[in-house]
Design a protein around this motif. Sequence first.
Motif, short mmCIF file in Angstrom:
data_model
loop_
_atom_site.label_atom_id
_atom_site.label_comp_id
_atom_site.label_asym_id
_atom_site.label_seq_id
_atom_site.Cartn_x
_atom_site.Cartn_y
_atom_site.Cartn_z
N SER A 27 0.87 -1.10 0.01
CA SER A 27 -0.11 -0.05 -0.14
C SER A 27 0.85 1.27 0.04
N SER A 44 -5.31 1.91 1.03
CA SER A 44 -6.01 0.69 0.17
C SER A 44 -7.43 0.38 0.79
N GLN A 78 -7.64 -5.95 -3.01
CA GLN A 78 -6.01 -5.90 -3.88
C GLN A 78 -6.46 -6.08 -5.29
N ARG A 127 -7.23 -2.33 -6.06
CA ARG A 127 -5.96 -1.68 -6.20
C ARG A 127 -5.13 -1.76 -7.43
N GLU A 185 -4.29 1.18 -10.35
CA GLU A 185 -3.18 1.33 -10.76
C GLU A 185 -3.01 1.71 -12.47
N PRO A 224 -6.78 3.63 -4.99
CA PRO A 224 -7.84 2.86 -4.94
C PRO A 224 -9.04 3.21 -4.48
#
Length: 455
Positions: free
Chosen positions: A119, A173, A360, A363, A367, A373
């Motif tokens: 993170s 995150s 996850q 996230r 990106e 996020p």
Amino acid sequence: MKQSPEQILEFDRAFEQLKDLVDLRQADQLHPRRPNAIYTACVVLWMLIFQRLKPDASLEAAVKHLIENQPDYLPENKRLSQGTLSSNSAAYSRARSELPLDVVKWFSNEITRAIVGQSETLLDGRQIFLLDGTTITLAPEKELQTKFPPASNQHGESVWPVVNLTVFHELSSGCALLPQLGAMYGPEAVSETELARNGMHCLPDESIIMADAGFGIFGVAYQAQLLGHDFFLRMKKLNFESLRAKAKLVSQSPKHKTYQHQWTPTPKNRKTQPGLPRDASLAVVLHEIIVNETLTLYCVTSLPQDAATLGNLYNQRVNVEVDIRNLKVVLDTENIRAKKVDTFLKELYTSVVAYNLVGQFRRQAAELNQVAPRRMSFKRTWTTFQTFLLKHLHTEPESWRESFERALFYATKDKLPNRAANRSVKRECYAKRSKRDHFEKRKKPPEKLKHTDLK
């Protein structure tokens, strides 16, 4: 969507990471079973995660999903190779009951550490954790009622066991640590602040803790500093004013006042936390931050940043309430209907794993979008995750990469809209109804007059 070689490598890493997070063969070493057992520890963990990612999935559905996909970490067994494995859920149910809770906790902690380590840090290269409390009601079973007594009033006792939880969520995150929990009512009831102090042991070194006024007390701040963490806590106005009366004013502007103070516990603090040393004290900074004409923040902190920086940081504290909603409502954790305490804890801990896996994935989509996020919708990302990645379990990197690439393409569309800072329509809240008319139906609005009625 064509991907670069670097992104393809990211897909490979994501596949390997998912195998590390879900295909944890090390769980079999922590809880070995007989050589011909099919439902080993890692198989049971995978099935528990599947059930929490699909809250409507029964034990039977999880068994059939396992038979259909047959992941590569399944042990060699004649019933699997010959296709004669029964779809009856009795064996899985028994294996789930025998799985030690410590293995589930270890599994969840490993995933949390991996995700938090990736993170983004937001203040001086340090992780910030949002602290808050919530409750969950459980099934009206005798064992659960004994451990987590229901609420009661002058009319008698309810039937629903109530669990008191304190949660830590990483600010960047939204990754969740395992919650600290205890009874909300009864002789062994535990407060949110006590649970918060217990949970601080699980935070990474030199973390920053941010919380609302309910946690703005000496005991929480002292425990944080004792464990090497910094804190930024909002305080109730009355408590803040008692400190401000003895503090030294060091700076001020039309929007803020900042004080330095040596904070010592009150007799009430010592009564609620008798383990405090006699010489316990904290060197703190008090900030009185005027947000607008109707809102002033009263905060205490061990951080050196100025009032404006910390005020902007505190604006993000509301994120933890959204995170709790996602965990309880979107993943349906508030409707866990386990009949035993041990089973409830396993389902709760694997719910946190499921939540973090979706986080996850969010996230990684963020990106590609080059945004934070939290700019991605958790619920929409969760739907994409279910649709494209949960339906089939891919055991080869090539097939996984193809599905993962397609899922990420659609996940990049799950961005939250840009909302105006000033709403055109102000939010309103309804007054709380008294218990005597709690089940009274809403009154219908008066009918509008027709044009003919005016003649």
